[in-house]
Design a protein around this motif. Sequence first.
Motif, PDB file in Angstrom:
ATOM      1  N   GLU A  83       0.894  -1.105  -0.052  1.00  0.00           N
ATOM      2  CA  GLU A  83      -0.053   0.061   0.019  1.00  0.00           C
ATOM      3  C   GLU A  83       0.831   1.100  -0.051  1.00  0.00           C
ATOM      4  O   GLU A  83       0.535   2.259  -0.450  1.00  0.00           O
ATOM      5  CB  GLU A  83      -1.002   0.068   1.096  1.00  0.00           C
ATOM      6  N   ASP A  84       1.775   1.335   0.709  1.00  0.00           N
ATOM      7  CA  ASP A  84       2.707   2.327   0.694  1.00  0.00           C
ATOM      8  C   ASP A  84       3.983   2.133  -0.205  1.00  0.00           C
ATOM      9  O   ASP A  84       4.913   2.936   0.126  1.00  0.00           O
ATOM     10  CB  ASP A  84       3.512   2.491   2.069  1.00  0.00           C
ATOM     11  N   GLY A  85       3.839   1.170  -1.140  1.00  0.00           N
ATOM     12  CA  GLY A  85       5.050   1.028  -2.093  1.00  0.00           C
ATOM     13  C   GLY A  85       4.794   1.752  -3.439  1.00  0.00           C
ATOM     14  O   GLY A  85       4.609   3.130  -3.364  1.00  0.00           O
ATOM     15  N   VAL A  86       5.014   1.381  -4.573  1.00  0.00           N
ATOM     16  CA  VAL A  86       5.410   2.028  -5.739  1.00  0.00           C
ATOM     17  C   VAL A  86       3.917   2.972  -6.162  1.00  0.00           C
ATOM     18  O   VAL A  86       4.264   4.027  -6.811  1.00  0.00           O
ATOM     19  CB  VAL A  86       5.698   1.206  -6.888  1.00  0.00           C
ATOM     20  N   TRP A  87       3.007   2.483  -5.778  1.00  0.00           N
ATOM     21  CA  TRP A  87       1.698   3.161  -6.382  1.00  0.00           C
ATOM     22  C   TRP A  87       1.220   4.191  -5.375  1.00  0.00           C
ATOM     23  O   TRP A  87       0.396   4.914  -5.918  1.00  0.00           O
ATOM     24  CB  TRP A  87       0.454   2.089  -6.393  1.00  0.00           C
ATOM     25  N   THR A  88       2.053   4.481  -4.434  1.00  0.00           N
ATOM     26  CA  THR A  88       1.725   5.707  -3.763  1.00  0.00           C
ATOM     27  C   THR A  88       2.309   7.281  -4.243  1.00  0.00           C
ATOM     28  O   THR A  88       1.853   8.231  -4.315  1.00  0.00           O
ATOM     29  CB  THR A  88       2.365   5.684  -2.155  1.00  0.00           C
ATOM     30  N   CYS A  89       3.226   6.720  -5.171  1.00  0.00           N
ATOM     31  CA  CYS A  89       3.948   7.902  -6.129  1.00  0.00           C
ATOM     32  C   CYS A  89       3.065   8.592  -7.108  1.00  0.00           C
ATOM     33  O   CYS A  89       2.102   7.766  -7.728  1.00  0.00           O
ATOM     34  CB  CYS A  89       5.290   7.411  -6.727  1.00  0.00           C
ATOM     35  N   THR A  90       2.982   9.889  -6.992  1.00  0.00           N
ATOM     36  CA  THR A  90       2.058  10.632  -7.855  1.00  0.00           C
ATOM     37  C   THR A  90       2.714  11.380  -8.909  1.00  0.00           C
ATOM     38  O   THR A  90       2.141  12.272  -9.896  1.00  0.00           O
ATOM     39  CB  THR A  90       1.165  11.656  -7.141  1.00  0.00           C
ATOM     40  N   ALA A  91       3.855  10.951  -9.482  1.00  0.00           N
ATOM     41  CA  ALA A  91       4.677  11.273 -10.537  1.00  0.00           C
ATOM     42  C   ALA A  91       4.865  12.788 -10.430  1.00  0.00           C
ATOM     43  O   ALA A  91       4.743  13.385 -11.594  1.00  0.00           O
ATOM     44  CB  ALA A  91       4.015  10.659 -11.830  1.00  0.00           C
ATOM     45  N   VAL A  92       5.218  13.590  -9.503  1.00  0.00           N
ATOM     46  CA  VAL A  92       5.632  14.859  -9.656  1.00  0.00           C
ATOM     47  C   VAL A  92       6.999  15.027 -10.206  1.00  0.00           C
ATOM     48  O   VAL A  92       7.357  15.879 -10.939  1.00  0.00           O
ATOM     49  CB  VAL A  92       5.549  15.387  -8.004  1.00  0.00           C
ATOM     50  N   GLY A  93       8.037  14.104  -9.849  1.00  0.00           N
ATOM     51  CA  GLY A  93       9.092  14.046 -10.514  1.00  0.00           C
ATOM     52  C   GLY A  93      10.217  15.000  -9.963  1.00  0.00           C
ATOM     53  O   GLY A  93      11.547  15.059 -10.509  1.00  0.00           O
ATOM     54  N   TYR A  94      10.086  15.713  -9.009  1.00  0.00           N
ATOM     55  CA  TYR A  94      11.065  16.413  -8.399  1.00  0.00           C
ATOM     56  C   TYR A  94      12.081  15.925  -7.767  1.00  0.00           C
ATOM     57  O   TYR A  94      13.314  16.445  -7.726  1.00  0.00           O
ATOM     58  CB  TYR A  94      10.344  17.470  -7.327  1.00  0.00           C
ATOM     59  N   CYS A  95      11.789  14.507  -7.460  1.00  0.00           N
ATOM     60  CA  CYS A  95      12.957  13.751  -6.767  1.00  0.00           C
ATOM     61  C   CYS A  95      14.135  13.567  -7.910  1.00  0.00           C
ATOM     62  O   CYS A  95      15.247  13.826  -7.372  1.00  0.00           O
ATOM     63  CB  CYS A  95      12.496  12.380  -6.279  1.00  0.00           C
ATOM     64  N   SER A  96      13.651  13.386  -9.067  1.00  0.00           N
ATOM     65  CA  SER A  96      14.983  13.395 -10.129  1.00  0.00           C
ATOM     66  C   SER A  96      15.617  14.802 -10.515  1.00  0.00           C
ATOM     67  O   SER A  96      16.936  14.642 -10.648  1.00  0.00           O
ATOM     68  CB  SER A  96      14.293  12.960 -11.443  1.00  0.00           C
ATOM     69  N   VAL A  97      14.859  15.907 -10.110  1.00  0.00           N
ATOM     70  CA  VAL A  97      15.528  17.173 -10.573  1.00  0.00           C
ATOM     71  C   VAL A  97      16.801  17.388  -9.436  1.00  0.00           C
ATOM     72  O   VAL A  97      17.471  17.896  -9.697  1.00  0.00           O
ATOM     73  CB  VAL A  97      14.205  18.034 -10.342  1.00  0.00           C
ATOM     74  N   VAL A  98      16.273  17.179  -8.061  1.00  0.00           N
ATOM     75  CA  VAL A  98      17.369  17.423  -7.139  1.00  0.00           C
ATOM     76  C   VAL A  98      18.379  16.596  -6.584  1.00  0.00           C
ATOM     77  O   VAL A  98      19.412  16.895  -6.060  1.00  0.00           O
ATOM     78  CB  VAL A  98      16.695  17.733  -5.649  1.00  0.00           C
ATOM     79  N   CYS A  99      18.345  15.529  -7.386  1.00  0.00           N
ATOM     80  CA  CYS A  99      19.401  14.335  -7.276  1.00  0.00           C
ATOM     81  C   CYS A  99      20.638  14.904  -7.622  1.00  0.00           C
ATOM     82  O   CYS A  99      21.021  15.183  -8.741  1.00  0.00           O
ATOM     83  CB  CYS A  99      19.278  13.063  -8.114  1.00  0.00           C
ATOM     84  N   PRO A 100      21.822  14.938  -6.867  1.00  0.00           N
ATOM     85  CA  PRO A 100      22.968  15.471  -7.123  1.00  0.00           C
ATOM     86  C   PRO A 100      23.828  14.634  -7.805  1.00  0.00           C
ATOM     87  O   PRO A 100      25.059  15.142  -8.385  1.00  0.00           O
ATOM     88  CB  PRO A 100      23.757  15.653  -5.538  1.00  0.00           C
ATOM     89  N   LYS A 101      23.628  13.365  -8.097  1.00  0.00           N
ATOM     90  CA  LYS A 101      24.345  12.317  -8.960  1.00  0.00           C
ATOM     91  C   LYS A 101      23.596  11.922 -10.218  1.00  0.00           C
ATOM     92  O   LYS A 101      24.281  10.966 -10.907  1.00  0.00           O
ATOM     93  CB  LYS A 101      24.564  11.006  -8.055  1.00  0.00           C
ATOM     94  N   GLY A 102      22.825  12.494 -10.576  1.00  0.00           N
ATOM     95  CA  GLY A 102      22.114  12.454 -11.973  1.00  0.00           C
ATOM     96  C   GLY A 102      21.243  10.937 -12.077  1.00  0.00           C
ATOM     97  O   GLY A 102      20.819  10.715 -12.961  1.00  0.00           O
ATOM     98  N   VAL A 103      20.896  10.471 -10.905  1.00  0.00           N
ATOM     99  CA  VAL A 103      19.891   9.502 -10.816  1.00  0.00           C
ATOM    100  C   VAL A 103      18.571   9.823 -11.233  1.00  0.00           C
ATOM    101  O   VAL A 103      18.229  11.157 -10.895  1.00  0.00           O
ATOM    102  CB  VAL A 103      20.042   8.728  -9.420  1.00  0.00           C
ATOM    103  N   ASP A 104      17.762   9.025 -11.659  1.00  0.00           N
ATOM    104  CA  ASP A 104      16.408   9.404 -12.102  1.00  0.00           C
ATOM    105  C   ASP A 104      15.406   8.513 -11.327  1.00  0.00           C
ATOM    106  O   ASP A 104      14.942   7.345 -11.856  1.00  0.00           O
ATOM    107  CB  ASP A 104      16.462   9.364 -13.702  1.00  0.00           C
ATOM    108  N   PRO A 105      15.182   8.467  -9.817  1.00  0.00           N
ATOM    109  CA  PRO A 105      14.245   7.891  -9.269  1.00  0.00           C
ATOM    110  C   PRO A 105      12.903   7.954 -10.061  1.00  0.00           C
ATOM    111  O   PRO A 105      12.097   6.791  -9.929  1.00  0.00           O
ATOM    112  CB  PRO A 105      14.417   8.592  -7.753  1.00  0.00           C
ATOM    113  N   ALA A 106      12.404   9.056 -10.574  1.00  0.00           N
ATOM    114  CA  ALA A 106      11.022   9.054 -11.007  1.00  0.00           C
ATOM    115  C   ALA A 106      10.980   8.070 -12.356  1.00  0.00           C
ATOM    116  O   ALA A 106       9.928   7.177 -12.178  1.00  0.00           O
ATOM    117  CB  ALA A 106      10.680  10.307 -11.727  1.00  0.00           C
TER     118      ALA A 106
END
Length: 250
Positions: A201-224
């Motif tokens: 329930e608190d896994g992958v489907w909780t994500c609402t695809a905002v995408g800011y996580c990928s913007v702030v990553c200092p190593k260029g990882v794309d979590p979104a």
Amino acid sequence: MHEPMTIEIQVLRYRPEEEDKPVWQSYTVPYTDDMSVLQGLQQIKDEQDGTLSFRWSCRMAICGSCGMMVNGRPELSCKTFLRDLLPGPVRIEALANFPIERDLIVDVGQFVKKLEGIKPYLIPKEPRALAQGEYLQTPHQLEQFEQYSSCINCMLCYAACPQFGLNPDFTGPGVLALLHRYNADSRDGGQRERAEVLNAEDGVWTCTAVGYCSVVCPKGVDPANAINQNKVNSAKDYFLRFLSPHGGKA
């Protein structure tokens, strides 16, 4: 002699033995063009106020220890330079969405627990004797997971994630990206063991695809992107259960 350049650094302090809630404290810090925000904080601690508390280790954007909010944005303080924040003031706070232990130090216990829960290591598909030699991969197989192995667990993506801010039980972008790193590795056979976390329930489907996580990553990882791929895999796993008595995974 020229007067040293100075910049105002405002730090959100929290000392639980003294205060019921965080309070702002201002410092005037001499700086040079090559000084990072972390070095500015070190100048404060060494020369002005030894009670200031914060985490740091490598100073080279590798360890992930010195993440904090700089002017409202999640940053590695060792990678953020004071010259780029002129004329100031520079406002520094503990990472958003985490409980504050003291000053700029946050409680990472729940994050570590989530990290351990995905079994962040290779789980062999079958026993393999040393005499059989190493596992081999093609460049294409390596490409499927390589960028996600660059994560340094700095948790900036968690400070940027509105869903984690609303629901601290959400597994979160960094851990889900690392889960994908192992699931996408051709040498790994632990997909079924990680499926419970992925599909929870608190896994992958909780994500609402905002995408800011990928913007702030200092190593260029794309979590979104990793989460999107995890959603596809989760959906496949669900629907394949109706077609195969063994479920979506062999």
